[in-house]
Design a protein around this motif. Structure first.
Motif, short mmCIF file in Angstrom:
data_model
loop_
_atom_site.label_atom_id
_atom_site.label_comp_id
_atom_site.label_asym_id
_atom_site.label_seq_id
_atom_site.Cartn_x
_atom_site.Cartn_y
_atom_site.Cartn_z
N ARG A 172 0.34 4.73 -5.17
CA ARG A 172 -0.03 4.22 -3.60
C ARG A 172 0.11 3.00 -3.06
O ARG A 172 0.42 1.86 -3.78
CB ARG A 172 -1.16 4.30 -3.44
CG ARG A 172 -1.56 4.07 -1.54
CD ARG A 172 -3.07 4.00 -0.75
NE ARG A 172 -3.45 3.19 -1.57
CZ ARG A 172 -4.96 3.32 -1.54
NH1 ARG A 172 -5.43 4.72 -0.70
NH2 ARG A 172 -5.87 2.58 -2.04
N SER A 176 0.60 -0.10 2.58
CA SER A 176 1.67 0.92 3.37
C SER A 176 0.16 1.89 3.43
O SER A 176 -0.59 2.49 2.32
CB SER A 176 2.82 0.38 3.41
OG SER A 176 2.94 2.15 1.49
N ASP A 177 0.73 2.77 3.77
CA ASP A 177 0.94 4.36 3.97
C ASP A 177 1.06 5.22 2.67
O ASP A 177 1.59 6.65 3.10
CB ASP A 177 0.38 5.57 5.39
CG ASP A 177 -0.70 4.43 5.60
OD1 ASP A 177 -1.53 3.74 5.60
OD2 ASP A 177 0.23 4.45 7.48
N THR A 178 2.35 4.53 2.05
CA THR A 178 4.12 5.72 1.17
C THR A 178 3.13 5.80 -0.05
O THR A 178 2.05 5.10 -0.33
CB THR A 178 4.28 4.59 1.35
OG1 THR A 178 4.94 3.85 1.93
CG2 THR A 178 6.01 5.36 0.18
N ARG A 180 2.99 8.34 -3.87
CA ARG A 180 3.67 9.60 -4.39
C ARG A 180 2.79 10.27 -5.33
O ARG A 180 2.00 10.15 -5.78
CB ARG A 180 4.87 8.91 -5.29
CG ARG A 180 5.88 7.86 -4.46
CD ARG A 180 6.99 9.12 -3.94
NE ARG A 180 7.94 7.63 -3.79
CZ ARG A 180 8.56 7.98 -2.50
NH1 ARG A 180 7.11 8.09 -1.66
NH2 ARG A 180 9.32 6.57 -2.27
N VAL A 204 11.34 2.81 -3.14
CA VAL A 204 11.27 2.95 -1.61
C VAL A 204 12.06 2.68 -0.69
O VAL A 204 13.38 1.87 -1.22
CB VAL A 204 10.03 2.59 -1.26
CG1 VAL A 204 8.59 3.31 -1.40
CG2 VAL A 204 10.14 0.71 -1.37
N ASP A 205 12.18 3.15 0.44
CA ASP A 205 13.59 2.38 1.42
C ASP A 205 13.80 1.09 1.28
O ASP A 205 12.44 0.61 1.91
CB ASP A 205 13.65 3.01 2.51
CG ASP A 205 13.89 4.26 2.91
OD1 ASP A 205 14.93 5.04 1.69
OD2 ASP A 205 13.59 5.58 3.50
N TRP A 213 2.91 -0.52 -6.84
CA TRP A 213 1.76 0.87 -6.99
C TRP A 213 0.92 0.79 -8.02
O TRP A 213 0.89 0.42 -8.73
CB TRP A 213 2.66 1.86 -7.73
CG TRP A 213 3.94 2.11 -7.15
CD1 TRP A 213 5.73 1.40 -7.25
CD2 TRP A 213 4.68 3.21 -5.19
NE1 TRP A 213 6.41 1.78 -6.42
CE2 TRP A 213 5.93 2.57 -5.64
CE3 TRP A 213 4.05 3.85 -5.35
CZ2 TRP A 213 6.37 3.87 -4.53
CZ3 TRP A 213 4.36 4.85 -4.01
CH2 TRP A 213 5.44 4.40 -3.92
#
Length: 269
Positions: A172, A176-178, A180, A204-205, A213
């Protein structure tokens, strides 16, 4: 405040394989001494949580001793130690004496039931005795970390729960809410597992430098995430002790590390 002529008050401590900690202090004239454990509050907050342990004299040598039993739950955090000569008296902070932590060295080899309670006595930066405590429903203990120029591979073992076929490792992106999701390789006993993260899993973009992470494992697809970290030995603060190389690709470096709470994370620089 202690003057330069005062003798620091020191406490010996020894921990066994069950997590039981025995404290021993020099003989004193106090009639009803207690060992006070105070949970260190966050900066700017008042102290609100404490435990008292009765000190009893040992007939053999006259020293005072107290036992912190493994079933006595301690909130997760850092606990400071004080001598309370008698109820209502001014407390005296304790310096460390002998610390016998041998039972903790191979603690990662023993499977733990839920809840997973960990206690590690240690010495603070300013030289006082303290205790680092963790209390979690389940815990994933990181073991070997292998970093190559293409991937980061982590071996770990789950305590307090078992992994099922649909178990997932989740990375995570902090703040953020991103996320994998990675498919772990699971041992036959349903506890040991490993996973590999490549550069594309951590990209990530907008670039990845300056991001972090955090690593979790989900025993089933819909289970609550369990933090991956390293708690089960005698190292209370791992961040600056265990230092790993970085995986570098296209000018971006990914380096695994342990946070101030000994949880596993990956830093992008």
């Amino acid at each position: 405040m202690m003057s330069k002529h005062d003798t620091p008050l020191r406490a010996d401590c020894a921990i066994d394989t069950d997590g039981r900690i025995t404290f021993r202090l020099p003989p004193a004239s106090a009639a009803r001494p207690q060992l006070l454990l105070a949970l260190r509050p966050k900066k700017g907050r008042p102290e609100t949580t404490s435990h008292h342990l009765e000190l009893e004299p040992d007939p053999a040598d006259g020293k005072w001793h107290a036992v912190l039993e493994p079933l006595q739950a301690l909130d997760e955090g850092r606990w400071d130690f004080y001598l309370l000569p008698e109820p209502g008296a001014e407390r005296q902070r304790l310096r460390p004496g002998l610390r016998d932590l041998r039972a903790l060295v191979d603690g990662h080899l023993r499977d733990r039931p839920s809840p997973v309670a960990v206690r590690i006595p240690y010495v603070t930066k300013d030289g006082f005795l303290a205790l680092r405590a963790w209390l979690r429903t389940a815990h994933a203990e990181a073991r070997a970390l292998d970093v190559t120029d293409r991937a980061i591979t982590v071996e770990a073992r789950l305590h307090g729960a078992r992994l099922h076929e649909d178990a997932t490792v989740r990375l995570r992106l902090r703040g953020s809410d991103t996320v994998r999701s990675l498919r772990p390789r699971i041992d036959e006993d349903g506890r040991g597992f490993s996973f590999t993260a490549g550069q594309k899993d951590l990209t990530v973009d907008g670039g990845g430098a300056g991001r972090f992470w955090d690593a979790f494992v989900l025993p089933t697809a819909d289970a609550r995430p369990i933090r991956i970290g390293r708690l089960l030995d005698d190292v209370a603060d791992r961040k600056h002790v265990y230092v790993y190389p970085a995986m570098t690709t296209d000018g971006t470096a990914a380096r695994p590390y342990y946070t101030v709470d000994n949880d596993l994370a990956i830093e992008m620089t």
